[in-house]
Every structure is written in structure tokens, then in C-alpha cells.
Design an enzyme around this catalytic site. Structure first.
Site, PDB file in Angstrom:
ATOM      1  N   SER A 149       2.904  16.443  -1.086  1.00 30.14           N
ATOM      2  CA  SER A 149       2.003  14.803  -1.916  1.00 30.14           C
ATOM      3  C   SER A 149       0.990  14.715  -1.465  1.00 30.14           C
ATOM      4  O   SER A 149       0.496  14.685  -0.289  1.00 30.14           O
ATOM      5  CB  SER A 149       3.351  14.374  -1.427  1.00 30.14           C
ATOM      6  OG  SER A 149       3.424  13.858   0.093  1.00 30.14           O
ATOM      7  N   GLY A 198       2.642   4.151  -0.871  1.00 28.55           N
ATOM      8  CA  GLY A 198       3.489   5.198  -1.025  1.00 28.55           C
ATOM      9  C   GLY A 198       2.805   6.695  -1.164  1.00 28.55           C
ATOM     10  O   GLY A 198       1.809   6.716  -1.361  1.00 28.55           O
ATOM     11  N   LYS A 223       3.393  10.020  14.917  1.00 29.47           N
ATOM     12  CA  LYS A 223       3.737   9.728  16.641  1.00 29.47           C
ATOM     13  C   LYS A 223       3.914  10.082  17.769  1.00 29.47           C
ATOM     14  O   LYS A 223       3.243   8.922  18.710  1.00 29.47           O
ATOM     15  CB  LYS A 223       5.363  10.445  16.137  1.00 29.47           C
ATOM     16  CG  LYS A 223       6.540  10.158  15.248  1.00 29.47           C
ATOM     17  CD  LYS A 223       6.401  10.279  14.290  1.00 29.47           C
ATOM     18  CE  LYS A 223       6.643   8.619  13.244  1.00 29.47           C
ATOM     19  NZ  LYS A 223       6.220   9.225  11.869  1.00 29.47           N
ATOM     20  N   HIS A 259      28.682   6.607  29.651  1.00 30.49           N
ATOM     21  CA  HIS A 259      28.923   5.383  29.858  1.00 30.49           C
ATOM     22  C   HIS A 259      27.452   5.641  31.137  1.00 30.49           C
ATOM     23  O   HIS A 259      28.153   6.641  32.145  1.00 30.49           O
ATOM     24  CB  HIS A 259      30.076   4.714  30.713  1.00 30.49           C
ATOM     25  CG  HIS A 259      29.597   3.313  30.774  1.00 30.49           C
ATOM     26  ND1 HIS A 259      29.217   1.993  29.740  1.00 30.49           N
ATOM     27  CD2 HIS A 259      28.964   2.593  32.183  1.00 30.49           C
ATOM     28  CE1 HIS A 259      28.524   1.057  30.599  1.00 30.49           C
ATOM     29  NE2 HIS A 259      28.887   1.317  32.228  1.00 30.49           N
ATOM     30  N   GLY A 310       1.490  -2.456   1.874  1.00 37.00           N
ATOM     31  CA  GLY A 310       3.210  -2.221   1.549  1.00 37.00           C
ATOM     32  C   GLY A 310       3.396  -1.682   2.372  1.00 37.00           C
ATOM     33  O   GLY A 310       2.459  -1.848   3.428  1.00 37.00           O
ATOM     34  N   LEU A 333      -2.309  25.441   9.518  1.00 37.95           N
ATOM     35  CA  LEU A 333      -0.810  25.569   8.750  1.00 37.95           C
ATOM     36  C   LEU A 333       0.115  23.910   9.135  1.00 37.95           C
ATOM     37  O   LEU A 333      -0.846  23.061   9.988  1.00 37.95           O
ATOM     38  CB  LEU A 333      -0.173  26.656   9.309  1.00 37.95           C
ATOM     39  CG  LEU A 333      -0.530  27.830   8.944  1.00 37.95           C
ATOM     40  CD1 LEU A 333      -0.141  28.985   9.661  1.00 37.95           C
ATOM     41  CD2 LEU A 333      -0.147  28.649   7.548  1.00 37.95           C
ATOM     42  N   GLY A 334       1.036  24.160   8.573  1.00 36.71           N
ATOM     43  CA  GLY A 334       1.460  23.011   8.712  1.00 36.71           C
ATOM     44  C   GLY A 334       1.390  21.268   7.538  1.00 36.71           C
ATOM     45  O   GLY A 334       2.569  20.167   8.005  1.00 36.71           O
ATOM     46  N   GLY A 381       3.067   2.415   6.534  1.00 32.08           N
ATOM     47  CA  GLY A 381       2.531   0.446   6.528  1.00 32.08           C
ATOM     48  C   GLY A 381       2.510   0.031   8.220  1.00 32.08           C
ATOM     49  O   GLY A 381       1.942  -0.093   8.827  1.00 32.08           O
ATOM     50  N   LEU A 382       4.219   0.257   8.274  1.00 39.41           N
ATOM     51  CA  LEU A 382       4.464  -0.249   9.745  1.00 39.41           C
ATOM     52  C   LEU A 382       4.063   0.309  10.321  1.00 39.41           C
ATOM     53  O   LEU A 382       3.656  -0.400  11.470  1.00 39.41           O
ATOM     54  CB  LEU A 382       5.934  -0.776   9.700  1.00 39.41           C
ATOM     55  CG  LEU A 382       6.546  -1.494   8.035  1.00 39.41           C
ATOM     56  CD1 LEU A 382       7.642  -2.115   8.079  1.00 39.41           C
ATOM     57  CD2 LEU A 382       6.007  -3.394   8.367  1.00 39.41           C
TER      58      LEU A 382
HETATM   59  C1  LIG Z   1       1.404   9.172   8.556  1.00 36.62           C
HETATM   60  C2  LIG Z   1       3.169  10.171   7.510  1.00 36.62           C
HETATM   61  C3  LIG Z   1       3.888   9.797   8.169  1.00 36.62           C
HETATM   62  C4  LIG Z   1       4.725  10.713   8.541  1.00 36.62           C
HETATM   63  N1  LIG Z   1       6.432  10.452   8.903  1.00 36.62           N
HETATM   64  C5  LIG Z   1       6.921  11.130   8.331  1.00 36.62           C
HETATM   65  C6  LIG Z   1       8.043  11.407   9.145  1.00 36.62           C
HETATM   66  O1  LIG Z   1       8.158  10.443  10.352  1.00 36.62           O
HETATM   67  N2  LIG Z   1       9.277  11.783   8.992  1.00 36.62           N
HETATM   68  C7  LIG Z   1       9.262  12.506   7.972  1.00 36.62           C
HETATM   69  O2  LIG Z   1      10.600  12.997   7.426  1.00 36.62           O
HETATM   70  N3  LIG Z   1       8.406  12.075   7.195  1.00 36.62           N
HETATM   71  C8  LIG Z   1       7.717  11.544   7.757  1.00 36.62           C
HETATM   72  N4  LIG Z   1       6.410  12.241   6.407  1.00 36.62           N
HETATM   73  C9  LIG Z   1       6.196  12.530   5.397  1.00 36.62           C
HETATM   74  C10 LIG Z   1       6.065  14.133   5.402  1.00 36.62           C
HETATM   75  O3  LIG Z   1       4.871  14.220   6.334  1.00 36.62           O
HETATM   76  C11 LIG Z   1       6.440  14.886   4.010  1.00 36.62           C
HETATM   77  O4  LIG Z   1       7.433  14.634   3.341  1.00 36.62           O
HETATM   78  C12 LIG Z   1       6.037  16.216   4.367  1.00 36.62           C
HETATM   79  O5  LIG Z   1       4.322  16.310   4.916  1.00 36.62           O
HETATM   80  C13 LIG Z   1       6.371  16.998   2.766  1.00 36.62           C
HETATM   81  O6  LIG Z   1       6.717  18.417   2.948  1.00 36.62           O
HETATM   82  P1  LIG Z   1       6.204  19.346   2.112  1.00 36.62           P
HETATM   83  O7  LIG Z   1       6.123  20.892   2.788  1.00 36.62           O
HETATM   84  O8  LIG Z   1       6.473  19.178   1.029  1.00 36.62           O
HETATM   85  O9  LIG Z   1       4.987  18.912   2.064  1.00 36.62           O
HETATM   86  P2  LIG Z   1       3.268  18.987   2.449  1.00 36.62           P
HETATM   87  O10 LIG Z   1       3.657  18.677   3.745  1.00 36.62           O
HETATM   88  O11 LIG Z   1       2.395  18.197   1.986  1.00 36.62           O
HETATM   89  O12 LIG Z   1       2.393  20.506   2.211  1.00 36.62           O
HETATM   90  C14 LIG Z   1       1.382  20.617   1.226  1.00 36.62           C
HETATM   91  C15 LIG Z   1       0.627  21.717   2.224  1.00 36.62           C
HETATM   92  O13 LIG Z   1       0.911  22.500   0.599  1.00 36.62           O
HETATM   93  C16 LIG Z   1      -0.933  22.554   0.532  1.00 36.62           C
HETATM   94  N5  LIG Z   1      -1.116  22.569  -0.620  1.00 36.62           N
HETATM   95  C17 LIG Z   1      -0.796  22.150  -1.676  1.00 36.62           C
HETATM   96  N6  LIG Z   1      -1.430  22.318  -3.042  1.00 36.62           N
HETATM   97  C18 LIG Z   1      -2.170  23.658  -2.407  1.00 36.62           C
HETATM   98  C19 LIG Z   1      -2.907  25.073  -3.368  1.00 36.62           C
HETATM   99  N7  LIG Z   1      -2.791  24.593  -4.827  1.00 36.62           N
HETATM  100  N8  LIG Z   1      -2.662  25.550  -3.221  1.00 36.62           N
HETATM  101  C20 LIG Z   1      -2.467  26.132  -0.889  1.00 36.62           C
HETATM  102  N9  LIG Z   1      -1.792  25.255  -0.669  1.00 36.62           N
HETATM  103  C21 LIG Z   1      -1.581  24.263  -1.177  1.00 36.62           C
HETATM  104  C22 LIG Z   1      -1.274  21.514   1.350  1.00 36.62           C
HETATM  105  O14 LIG Z   1      -2.779  21.372   2.146  1.00 36.62           O
HETATM  106  C23 LIG Z   1      -0.252  20.769   2.053  1.00 36.62           C
HETATM  107  O15 LIG Z   1      -0.840  21.476   2.947  1.00 36.62           O
HETATM  108  C24 LIG Z   1       4.632  11.198   6.846  1.00 36.62           C
HETATM  109  C25 LIG Z   1       4.189  11.313   5.878  1.00 36.62           C
HETATM  110  C26 LIG Z   1       2.410  10.425   6.201  1.00 36.62           C
HETATM  111  C27 LIG Z   1       1.189  10.913   5.552  1.00 36.62           C
END
Ligand SMILES: Cc1cc2nc3c(=O)[nH]c(=O)nc-3n(C[C@H](O)[C@H](O)[C@H](O)COP(=O)(O)OP(=O)(O)OC[C@H]3O[C@@H](n4cnc5c(N)ncnc54)[C@H](O)[C@@H]3O)c2cc1C
Length: 468
Positions: A147, A274, A53, A447, A182, A40-41, A187-188
Site C-alpha cells: 500500500s 489512511g 516502533k 502474580h 488524521g 527487503l521487508g 498519526g497518533l
Molecule cells: C508508519 C507505519 C507504521 C505501521 N505500523 C504498523 C504496526 O505497528 N503494526 C502493523 O501490523 N502494521 C503496521 N503498519 C502497516 C504495515 O506496514 C502494512 O500492513 C504491511 O507492511 C503490509 O504488508 P504487505 O506485505 O502487504 O506490503 P508492503 O509491506 O507494503 O510491501 C510491499 C512491497 O512490494 C514492493 N512492490 C510494490 N510493487 C512492486 C512491483 N511492481 N515490483 C516489485 N516490487 C513491488 C514494494 O516496494 C514493497 O516493498 C504500519 C505502516 C506504516 C506506514
């Protein structure tokens, strides 16, 4: 085929989906969450925010021990890198977080349905996974499928030589050279990790600046500081191809506006241009759900799609692709379905870059205010003049507060410096309550703290900073 009926089903267990499921269960709905991945997650906990992180924290400690502790009068012997140990730390952190969500599901009596969900009708899903296929029916379905990394034509990701952030989180050795395509936050951040561990990192960015979307002054300052740390930048440059071999990757790069192409070699290429909404395999057309012009699930201000009973949140819909945005939307949509009211002010969703120094922002940038023709005042305070930052040897950066020229209402805050991601929270709350810069300036700040730089920047709006 097994059949089950729920009040509330969430597809996807990322920060949007799992928070939504928990809130729905708290509100009394019989709730299930369908997740196709083994843990999960979602992106955030497995291959995003949390593991990145963990590696940023670990690589910062390595660099600190190697290069910075001497300045504090702390002598250390030979410092060496244990990359498998560092990866084990990351994996442990990921596991404790994903297990934590599983625990929360149990605690809230949420059924975790393992498998891939696809619509077979407006309120029916078929789930295929390891076991027998299932049919799930629900009054409310929330799409939280997140995404994926956006591809670039001419560049085939193999997650070995040419990697996305997912591959960059588990390289087996420190590359000698790394090209990051990017200059956004992912990327950074990942470039920073591998540079701290010894890679020679070059960021190639199509635009003429890094961190597009952040305040221009912060982005310039970030580039200067990262350059001082050894990171190289090629701005206004595009990568037209990248071909991997056993030895490395050969890239063709050329000026973004057109011109002569040149060849660049790298051990590893990180593609981070992106992310885009992920809806593959969801069969949303069978439910009649519409997408917007950018392939995201189209929703109204209450997260409702065009089909009654189907909602969408998080990275799968419009708005900043950030975990906390997804989480807030997850709670709010559950509350809306329960007949409560919910609202999110997208102007007040903070954005943080976890490099060193960190960068953080909320509200409008100076560029946006200029474009919108809003008269504003600026208060700015550098960390060089903050006692705590000096004590920490972390004086790079500044706090900048933008306030309405007439009403003094805070319109934006931009921070680059130590703990910027934590410091921004005070301004987010202040802005939520419609604070003026004077409200922040007259609030007592302990402070010596880094927060005093926020107070001083607020004082600076009226030209009355004390320590500069
Ligand atoms: C390297 C990296 C670093 C990041 N760092 C940060 C950060 O520091 N701070 C921050 O705010 N954001 C960060 N992000 C962005 C953040 O991870 C996303 O904005 C966030 O995870 C989006 O949450 P979500 O619940 O919309 O989707 P997601 O976390 O993408 O979860 C979607 C879930 O849906 C599941 N799923 C998809 N289709 C199906 C299906 N048909 N049936 C069943 N399950 C399905 C997937 O397997 C996944 O587990 C980072 C992203 C990346 C890649």
C-alpha cells in the site's frame, strides 16, 4: 532478455510477500521474490512498523529519563536529546531486520530478483531494474505489492514540510509545531514521537472521534490521556488546504460539516489519513486481473484472483492493513497452493496502537455488538487496581471484556494501558479456542503481573472481580 522459470513467484517483499516466499520454499516450490526497493521487508520493515516502533521506544526512554525517573527515586542529571543518535538507532534496527530477511531468503534458497515487476501475460512477468530486463515465468504468482499513503486533494506532499509517515520518520530537527491530519494509529504514534521530543502537536480529525474502528470507550480514554500529555485535538474538523513555504506550512481548516474556515500555521504537517492499495506499474490488465470497487486486487476467500494461478495478499487486498494479517495470508496462500487448507478469521486479527498507553483490541467493539443486536455482558478492570501497574507507575487505562449474555463466549476485548499489545495475545488465543469469560477467569495468572487485569476483567463479566 534473460528468462527464468519458477514454480512460485511473489511480487513484493513486505511481511506478506517475504513470509509467503519462505513458506512456499519450505513446501518445496522453486521460489523467487521480486522487490523493486533496494532492501527487503517492504513498508513494515523499512518505513512502517519497525522504524516507528524504534522511534517510539527511543522517545519513550528520553521522556522517561527527563520526566518520570524522579518518581522512582532515580536522580538523573541534565537530560538532552541527541536526535542523530536516535535516528541512528532507528536505522540500525531497520538494517538488522531487512538484512535478516535477506539471510532467511538465502537459508531457504529463495531467489531475490531486484527490480520492478509488470505482467506481460497471465503467468509471465517482465522485471526491470538496474541490470538487464528479465522475463520470469511461473505457475503461481502472488501479488503482495502492499500500500501507499492516501493523498488528500489540496495538499501536496514534499516529504520535507508536508510529510507522510515516511518523512515523519526522518525529520532532521524537532519541529516547534506539528499538525497531524488524521487521528488514526499512524498519526497518533508519529505525533507521540515528536511531541515527546518537544513539538507542540495538534491532531486534526474529520470525524468526531480519534481511532475510528476501535471501541468508543478506548478511543475517548486515549484522547483524554494524550491530552493530559499535551497533545491537542480538533475533532470534526477538516483541512481544506495546506501550502508549504520556506518558513512553514499554512493550513486552512474548517468544521467538517461546513462553516467558517480559519488559518493555522505549523512547522511540519503530517498527512496520515489512511493508506490505499498499491498496484501502480503492475500492468495487471495485461494478465486480466480484476480490481474491486476500492482499487484493491479482488480475491476470493482463498486469495485467488479471477485469473487461475494468480493470487493476492496483504495490503493490496481487502481487510485490515496490518503486517500480521499480511503475514498470515502469506503463509496460508502458499499452503493452499500446495494443496493444504488454510483459513484466517478476520474477527480475530488483533489491532494495536503503540502510543503510551498502548491500546489493543480483538473481536467486536461494544458499538458493533449494539448495532448487530447481540446481547452481551461487560467485565471491566482498571489498571489503578493492579499491583504491578502501581509498581510501574503506569495506572492509566483498563481492560474490558465483552461476552455473550447467554453462552458467556468472549466476543471482544479492548485494552488501554501498559503493555496492552502484549496482553491482548492471551485473549486472542482464548477466542481462537472459543473460550468463555469464565475460562479466562478460572485460568491461573501469575502474580504480580499486568495479565491479572485481564483475569479480573473476565471475573467482572459475572460481577465477581476480587480487587475492586
Ligand atoms: C508508519 C507505519 C507504521 C505501521 N505500523 C504498523 C504496526 O505497528 N503494526 C502493523 O501490523 N502494521 C503496521 N503498519 C502497516 C504495515 O506496514 C502494512 O500492513 C504491511 O507492511 C503490509 O504488508 P504487505 O506485505 O502487504 O506490503 P508492503 O509491506 O507494503 O510491501 C510491499 C512491497 O512490494 C514492493 N512492490 C510494490 N510493487 C512492486 C512491483 N511492481 N515490483 C516489485 N516490487 C513491488 C514494494 O516496494 C514493497 O516493498 C504500519 C505502516 C506504516 C506506514
Amino acid at each position: 532478455m534473460a528468462e527464468s522459470t519458477y514454480d512460485f513467484v511473489v511480487i513484493g517483499s513486505g511481511p506478506g510477500g517475504y513470509v509467503c516466499a519462505i513458506r512456499a520454499a519450505q513446501l518445496g516450490f522453486k521460489t523467487a521474490c521480486i522487490e523493486k526497493d533496494p532492501t527487503l521487508g517492504g513498508t513494515c520493515l523499512n518505513v512502517g512498523c519497525i522504524p516507528s516502533k524504534a522511534l517510539l521506544a527511543a522517545s519513550e526512554k528520553y521522556e522517561e529519563a527527563k520526566d518520570h525517573l524522579g518518581a522512582f527515586g532515580v536522580k538523573v542529571g541534565d537530560v538532552s536529546l541527541d536526535l542523530p543518535g536516535m535516528m541512528a538507532h532507528k536505522d540500525k534496527v531497520v538494517k538488522s531486520n531487512t538484512d535478516g530477511v535477506a539471510y532467511l531468503f538465502k537459508k531457504n534458497k529463495i531467489d531475490w530478483i531486484r527490480g520492478k515487476a509488470a505482467f506481460s501475460g497471465p503467468n509471465t512477468l517482465s522485471v526491470t531494474g538496474e541490470g538487464e530486463p528479465q522475463t520470469i515465468t511461473a505457475k503461481t504468482i502472488v501479488i503482495a505489492t502492499g500500500s501507499e499513503s492516501t493523498p488528500l486533494p489540496g495538499i501536496a506532499v514534499d516529504e520535507k514540510r508536508i510529510v507522510t509517515s515516511t518523512g515523519a520518520l526522518k525529520l532532521g530537527a524537532v519541529p516547534k509545531t506539528m499538525v497531524v491530519i488524521g487521528g488514526g494509529y499512524i498519526g497518533l504514534e508519529m505525533g507521540t514521537v515528536w511531541q515527546r521530543l518537544g513539538a507542540d502537536v495538534t491532531v486534526v480529525e474529520f470525524l468526531d472521534r480519534i481511532l475510528p474502528g476501535m471501541d468508543g470507550e478506548v478511543s475517548k480514554s486515549m484522547q483524554r490521556i494524550l491530552q493530559k500529555q499535551g497533545m491537542k485535538f480538533r475533532l470534526a474538523t477538516k483541512v481544506s488546504s495546506a501550502v508549504a513555504s520556506d518558513k512553514g506550512v499554512t493550513l486552512k481548516v474548517e468544521p467538517a460539516k461546513g462553516g467558517e474556515a480559519e488559518t493555522v500555521e505549523a512547522d511540519i504537517v503530517l498527512l496520515s489519513v489512511g493508506r490505499r492499495a498499491f498496484t501502480t506499474g503492475l500492468d495487471i490488465e495485461k494478465a486480466g486481473v480484476k480490481l474491486d470497487e476500492r482499487g484493491r486486487i479482488a480475491t476470493d476467500a482463498h486469495f485467488a484472483t479471477n485469473v487461475p494461478g494468480i493470487y493476492a495478499i496483504g495490503d493490496a487486498i481487502a481487510g485490515p492493513m496490518l503486517a500480521h494479517k499480511a503475514e498470515d495470508e502469506g503463509s496460508i496462500v502458499a499452503e493452499i497452493v500446495a494443496g493444504q487448507s488454510g483459513h484466517i478469521d478476520y474477527n480475530l486479527v488483533p489491532g494495536v496502537v503503540y502510543t503510551w498507553p498502548e491500546a489493543a483490541q480483538v473481536g467486536k467493539t461494544e458499538e458493533q455488538l449494539k448495532q448487530e443486536g447481540v446481547a452481551y455482558k461487560v467485565g471491566k478492570f482498571p489498571f489503578t487496581a493492579n499491583g504491578r501497574a502501581r509498581a510501574m507507575n503506569m495506572t492509566d487505562g483498563f481492560v474490558k471484556i465483552l461476552a455473550d449474555a447467554k453462552s458467556d463466549k468472549v466476543l471482544g476485548c479492548h485494552i488501554i494501558g501498559p503493555e496492552a499489545g502484549t496482553l491482548i495475545a492471551e485473549v486472542v488465543i482464548a477466542m481462537e479456542f472459543g473460550a468463555s469469560s469464565e475460562d479466562i477467569a478460572r485460568t491461573c495468572h501469575a502474580h504480580p503481573t499486568l495479565e491479572e487485569a485481564v483475569k479480573e476483567a473476565a471475573l467482572g463479566v459475572e460481577g465477581r472481580s476480587i480487587h475492586i
